[in-house]
Structure formats: structure tokens, C-alpha cells
Enzyme design. Sequence first.
Site, PDB file in Angstrom:
ATOM      1  N   ASP A 107       0.851  -1.194   0.000  1.00 27.85           N
ATOM      2  CA  ASP A 107       0.000   0.000   0.000  1.00 27.85           C
ATOM      3  C   ASP A 107       0.887   1.244   0.000  1.00 27.85           C
ATOM      4  O   ASP A 107       2.071   1.172   0.337  1.00 27.85           O
ATOM      5  CB  ASP A 107      -0.875   0.034   1.263  1.00 27.85           C
ATOM      6  N   MET A 108       0.302   2.386  -0.341  1.00 23.97           N
ATOM      7  CA  MET A 108       1.063   3.643  -0.279  1.00 23.97           C
ATOM      8  C   MET A 108       0.463   4.526   0.808  1.00 23.97           C
ATOM      9  O   MET A 108      -0.760   4.667   0.884  1.00 23.97           O
ATOM     10  CB  MET A 108       1.007   4.356  -1.633  1.00 23.97           C
ATOM     11  N   GLN A 137      -0.571   7.090  -6.062  1.00 21.39           N
ATOM     12  CA  GLN A 137      -1.689   8.014  -5.790  1.00 21.39           C
ATOM     13  C   GLN A 137      -1.748   9.136  -6.829  1.00 21.39           C
ATOM     14  O   GLN A 137      -0.804   9.924  -6.949  1.00 21.39           O
ATOM     15  CB  GLN A 137      -1.486   8.620  -4.393  1.00 21.39           C
ATOM     16  N   ARG A 158      -1.299  -0.526  -8.677  1.00 23.07           N
ATOM     17  CA  ARG A 158      -2.677  -0.123  -8.343  1.00 23.07           C
ATOM     18  C   ARG A 158      -2.741   1.407  -8.348  1.00 23.07           C
ATOM     19  O   ARG A 158      -2.010   2.063  -7.608  1.00 23.07           O
ATOM     20  CB  ARG A 158      -3.040  -0.640  -6.954  1.00 23.07           C
ATOM     21  N   VAL A 160      -4.709   4.675  -7.407  1.00 20.89           N
ATOM     22  CA  VAL A 160      -5.807   5.195  -6.577  1.00 20.89           C
ATOM     23  C   VAL A 160      -5.762   6.729  -6.624  1.00 20.89           C
ATOM     24  O   VAL A 160      -4.759   7.311  -7.038  1.00 20.89           O
ATOM     25  CB  VAL A 160      -5.699   4.720  -5.096  1.00 20.89           C
ATOM     26  N   LYS A 161      -6.838   7.347  -6.161  1.00 20.97           N
ATOM     27  CA  LYS A 161      -6.837   8.818  -6.139  1.00 20.97           C
ATOM     28  C   LYS A 161      -5.988   9.343  -4.985  1.00 20.97           C
ATOM     29  O   LYS A 161      -5.409  10.417  -5.079  1.00 20.97           O
ATOM     30  CB  LYS A 161      -8.272   9.333  -6.014  1.00 20.97           C
ATOM     31  N   HIS A 202     -13.786   3.259  -6.733  1.00 24.07           N
ATOM     32  CA  HIS A 202     -15.212   2.917  -6.774  1.00 24.07           C
ATOM     33  C   HIS A 202     -15.948   3.802  -7.761  1.00 24.07           C
ATOM     34  O   HIS A 202     -17.155   3.696  -7.915  1.00 24.07           O
ATOM     35  CB  HIS A 202     -15.835   3.110  -5.381  1.00 24.07           C
ATOM     36  N   ARG A 260     -14.336   4.600   7.468  1.00 28.65           N
ATOM     37  CA  ARG A 260     -15.306   4.259   6.402  1.00 28.65           C
ATOM     38  C   ARG A 260     -16.645   4.928   6.672  1.00 28.65           C
ATOM     39  O   ARG A 260     -17.287   5.455   5.775  1.00 28.65           O
ATOM     40  CB  ARG A 260     -15.525   2.742   6.321  1.00 28.65           C
ATOM     41  N   GLU A 263     -16.587   8.725   5.949  1.00 27.31           N
ATOM     42  CA  GLU A 263     -16.200   9.309   4.667  1.00 27.31           C
ATOM     43  C   GLU A 263     -17.383   9.581   3.742  1.00 27.31           C
ATOM     44  O   GLU A 263     -17.286  10.357   2.823  1.00 27.31           O
ATOM     45  CB  GLU A 263     -15.127   8.453   3.973  1.00 27.31           C
TER      46      GLU A 263
HETATM   47  P1  FAD Z   1     -14.320   8.989  -4.863  1.00 22.54           P
HETATM   48  O1  FAD Z   1     -13.549  10.032  -5.597  1.00 22.54           O
HETATM   49  O2  FAD Z   1     -14.284   9.017  -3.364  1.00 22.54           O
HETATM   50  O3  FAD Z   1     -15.817   9.022  -5.336  1.00 22.54           O
HETATM   51  C1  FAD Z   1     -16.133   9.077  -6.728  1.00 22.54           C
HETATM   52  C2  FAD Z   1     -17.429   8.340  -6.995  1.00 22.54           C
HETATM   53  O4  FAD Z   1     -17.265   6.939  -6.688  1.00 22.54           O
HETATM   54  C3  FAD Z   1     -18.593   8.793  -6.124  1.00 22.54           C
HETATM   55  O5  FAD Z   1     -19.202   9.948  -6.632  1.00 22.54           O
HETATM   56  C4  FAD Z   1     -19.479   7.558  -6.155  1.00 22.54           C
HETATM   57  O6  FAD Z   1     -20.161   7.492  -7.390  1.00 22.54           O
HETATM   58  C5  FAD Z   1     -18.490   6.414  -6.121  1.00 22.54           C
HETATM   59  N1  FAD Z   1     -18.209   6.026  -4.718  1.00 22.54           N
HETATM   60  C6  FAD Z   1     -17.099   6.265  -4.003  1.00 22.54           C
HETATM   61  N2  FAD Z   1     -17.207   5.769  -2.763  1.00 22.54           N
HETATM   62  C7  FAD Z   1     -18.427   5.210  -2.671  1.00 22.54           C
HETATM   63  C8  FAD Z   1     -19.151   4.569  -1.622  1.00 22.54           C
HETATM   64  N3  FAD Z   1     -18.633   4.391  -0.397  1.00 22.54           N
HETATM   65  N4  FAD Z   1     -20.385   4.116  -1.888  1.00 22.54           N
HETATM   66  C9  FAD Z   1     -20.946   4.298  -3.107  1.00 22.54           C
HETATM   67  N5  FAD Z   1     -20.326   4.929  -4.137  1.00 22.54           N
HETATM   68  C10 FAD Z   1     -19.083   5.369  -3.920  1.00 22.54           C
HETATM   69  N6  FAD Z   1      -5.366   5.090  -0.921  1.00 22.54           N
HETATM   70  C11 FAD Z   1      -4.066   5.323  -0.599  1.00 22.54           C
HETATM   71  O7  FAD Z   1      -3.677   6.486  -0.421  1.00 22.54           O
HETATM   72  N7  FAD Z   1      -3.180   4.282  -0.490  1.00 22.54           N
HETATM   73  C12 FAD Z   1      -3.540   2.987  -0.731  1.00 22.54           C
HETATM   74  O8  FAD Z   1      -2.703   2.081  -0.620  1.00 22.54           O
HETATM   75  C13 FAD Z   1      -4.890   2.725  -1.110  1.00 22.54           C
HETATM   76  N8  FAD Z   1      -5.301   1.475  -1.401  1.00 22.54           N
HETATM   77  C14 FAD Z   1      -6.569   1.287  -1.871  1.00 22.54           C
HETATM   78  C15 FAD Z   1      -6.960   0.020  -2.298  1.00 22.54           C
HETATM   79  C16 FAD Z   1      -8.197  -0.176  -2.882  1.00 22.54           C
HETATM   80  C17 FAD Z   1      -8.584  -1.537  -3.355  1.00 22.54           C
HETATM   81  C18 FAD Z   1      -9.110   0.932  -3.006  1.00 22.54           C
HETATM   82  C19 FAD Z   1     -10.457   0.755  -3.621  1.00 22.54           C
HETATM   83  C20 FAD Z   1      -8.751   2.173  -2.553  1.00 22.54           C
HETATM   84  C21 FAD Z   1      -7.492   2.370  -1.980  1.00 22.54           C
HETATM   85  N9  FAD Z   1      -7.109   3.626  -1.524  1.00 22.54           N
HETATM   86  C22 FAD Z   1      -5.794   3.837  -1.177  1.00 22.54           C
HETATM   87  C23 FAD Z   1      -8.119   4.713  -1.321  1.00 22.54           C
HETATM   88  C24 FAD Z   1      -8.191   5.680  -2.505  1.00 22.54           C
HETATM   89  O9  FAD Z   1      -7.038   6.478  -2.556  1.00 22.54           O
HETATM   90  C25 FAD Z   1      -9.417   6.600  -2.389  1.00 22.54           C
HETATM   91  O10 FAD Z   1      -9.297   7.386  -1.234  1.00 22.54           O
HETATM   92  C26 FAD Z   1     -10.749   5.907  -2.313  1.00 22.54           C
HETATM   93  O11 FAD Z   1     -10.799   4.794  -3.158  1.00 22.54           O
HETATM   94  C27 FAD Z   1     -11.880   6.896  -2.726  1.00 22.54           C
HETATM   95  O12 FAD Z   1     -11.737   7.288  -4.067  1.00 22.54           O
HETATM   96  P2  FAD Z   1     -12.602   6.647  -5.242  1.00 22.54           P
HETATM   97  O13 FAD Z   1     -11.812   6.715  -6.515  1.00 22.54           O
HETATM   98  O14 FAD Z   1     -13.019   5.274  -4.859  1.00 22.54           O
HETATM   99  O15 FAD Z   1     -13.919   7.508  -5.371  1.00 22.54           O
END
Ligand code: FAD
Length: 278
Positions: A107-108, A137, A158, A160-161, A202, A260, A263
Amino acid sequence: MIPPIASKFVAGESPAEAIEHTRDLNDRNVKAILNLLGEHYHERAPADEDAEAYLRLVDDIESADAEACISVKPSQVGLDVGTEVFHENVERIADYAADRGVFVWIDMEDHDTTDVTLDIFEKVARKHEGGVGLCVQSNLKRTGDDLERLADLPGKIRLVKGAYDPPAEVALTEKSKVNAAYKRHLEYMFEHFEGGIAVGSHDPEMIEYATDLHEEYGTDFEVQMLMGVREDAQYDLAEEYEVWQYVPYGDKWLSYFYRRAMERKENMLFALRAVIGR
Ligand code: FAD
């Protein structure tokens, strides 16, 4: 035992519960990324303990013949104790898992740990051709350059945002700019990587963008989402694409559950409904 309220996002306290959850996922064609909850250890003993717990988890995955891998947080295995401890533990886990055919994600975490995390990834990725992956990221300004460095390495990346809150000197702070960067990074990966792309989001818009790029370039990719988040979408996507669910477990579930729940409004409502029993 964890209360039912938390079991939406956390598989349980024990590795056995994580493996049981994995079996349910595998039955639905979704694979599991198992993460033992724990981070920011400032002493060596708990970092070593969690590293050893990951070795036992690798054994459990192997003996259950489960479609699962592991994901390790740098500060969980010694980054806050020292670079040497961190690198030693990552190497130990990666060596052990490679011998048993289990994939390891790193992970980062915070922006000031990116260099040291990239360095250990590069080392273990070269050693274990394809058995290790790294999270990057899109909200960090440096990530375009990092992807160029990572393009030639074996393993998976991977995207991620970004879940941390880095300062504006090093990061994009507006959501729309992060989304635009995420798309640019996906474009780069689909064009220049030979595979091993993990879309850790997501966001339906990002996933659709990735599937379009897959159509255009033919590069293999997988989708990764968290346990308890858009699970129906995970099962639907799994009919067509490779889908992995990130599955946290362990006794440190409270702060993860709290994050969780806080958020998103939907998660908070779910938690409240569970508390008042409606
Ligand atoms: P967002 O920008 O939060 O949301 C965009 C859209 O996605 C929303 O408008 C909605 O349509 C949909 N959505 C998002 N969340 C939900 C929800 N709870 N329920 C329903 N719809 C939703 N971050 C790190 O910094 N380091 C890591 O190592 C890391 N590992 C990760 C591993 C995985 C498998 C995942 C999925 C995420 C990880 N993350 C990590 C977190 C990541 O950086 C984001 O903070 C997180 O995924 C939220 O961004 P998003 O792209 O999912 O969507």
C-alpha cells in the site's frame, strides 16, 4: 467478535474469518486482497509481529487454496521504526509469499514515504518477477514521473486517487484536478504498461474510462474495490472483468470502521441505522 455494525467493512478479527469471507467472494468470481489492520508502529516488536502474521496468512491462503493475495502497509511493517526494518520485513514477506505463489501488494501511505516505498518495491519486484505490486496516488504531482519509472518493472501497479491529505506544494487538492490526473495516469498505463494495471477506485466514471482504454489498447487490467463499498457493482463487473476486493481484518477494526463510516453520508446512515436497529 466484531459487532454486526462493523462487519460490512471488516471480515472479522481472525485470519480464519478473512479466509471464510474469501471463499464467499471466490464463489462469486471475486478475488480477495487480505489486509491485516495495523499501522504506524513506532517500535520494532509490533512491526515484526505483523510481518510474521502475514507469513502465517500466506500459509492459510495456500492451504485453503483460496484466490487471494495480501496487501501490506509500510508503517505496519516498520517504516516508522526505520528504513532498514521496513525493507527487511517487506523482503521477508515477499520472499516467503513468492515461494508459495501468493501475490503481495504494498500500500502507499503519506507523501513523504513515497520514495522509500518505491525503492523497496523496485528491489522486490525485480527479484520476484511479477509477484509484487505497488499502489500509487494520482493526487500527487510526482505520480506521472513515477509511472514512467514503474513502466519497465515487472509486477502490478494499483492506481488510486489518494486517501491522505498531502500539502498543496506536492499535491492536487481540487477533486476535479485529481480526477483529471487519474484519467491521464490511466491513459499512460494502458498505453505503456504490458498489463498489471489495477484500477483501485469505486468511481463509475474512472472504471468506464478504464474499460474504454482496455478496448482501445487491449492491455489487461483488474478492478479493485473495498469490502462493503459498491459490492453489487463488484459482482456485476466480475462477470466481465477481473475483480479483487480489498478485505481488512484483525482486532484493530474500530478506527478503520470509523474512517469508512465518516467518509460518506450513505455509510454514516448505515451505521446509524444499525445502532438504532432500523
Ligand atoms: P471517490 O472520488 O471518493 O468518489 C467518486 C465516486 O465513486 C462517487 O461519486 C461515487 O459514485 C463512487 N463512490 C465512491 N465511494 C463510494 C461509496 N462508499 N459508496 C458508493 N459509491 C461510492 N489510498 C491510498 O492512499 N493508499 C492505498 O494504498 C490505497 N489502497 C486502496 C486500495 C483499494 C482496493 C481501493 C479501492 C482504494 C485504496 N485507496 C488507497 C483509497 C483511494 O485512494 C481513495 O481514497 C478511495 O478509493 C476513494 O476514491 P474513489 O476513486 O473510490 O472515489
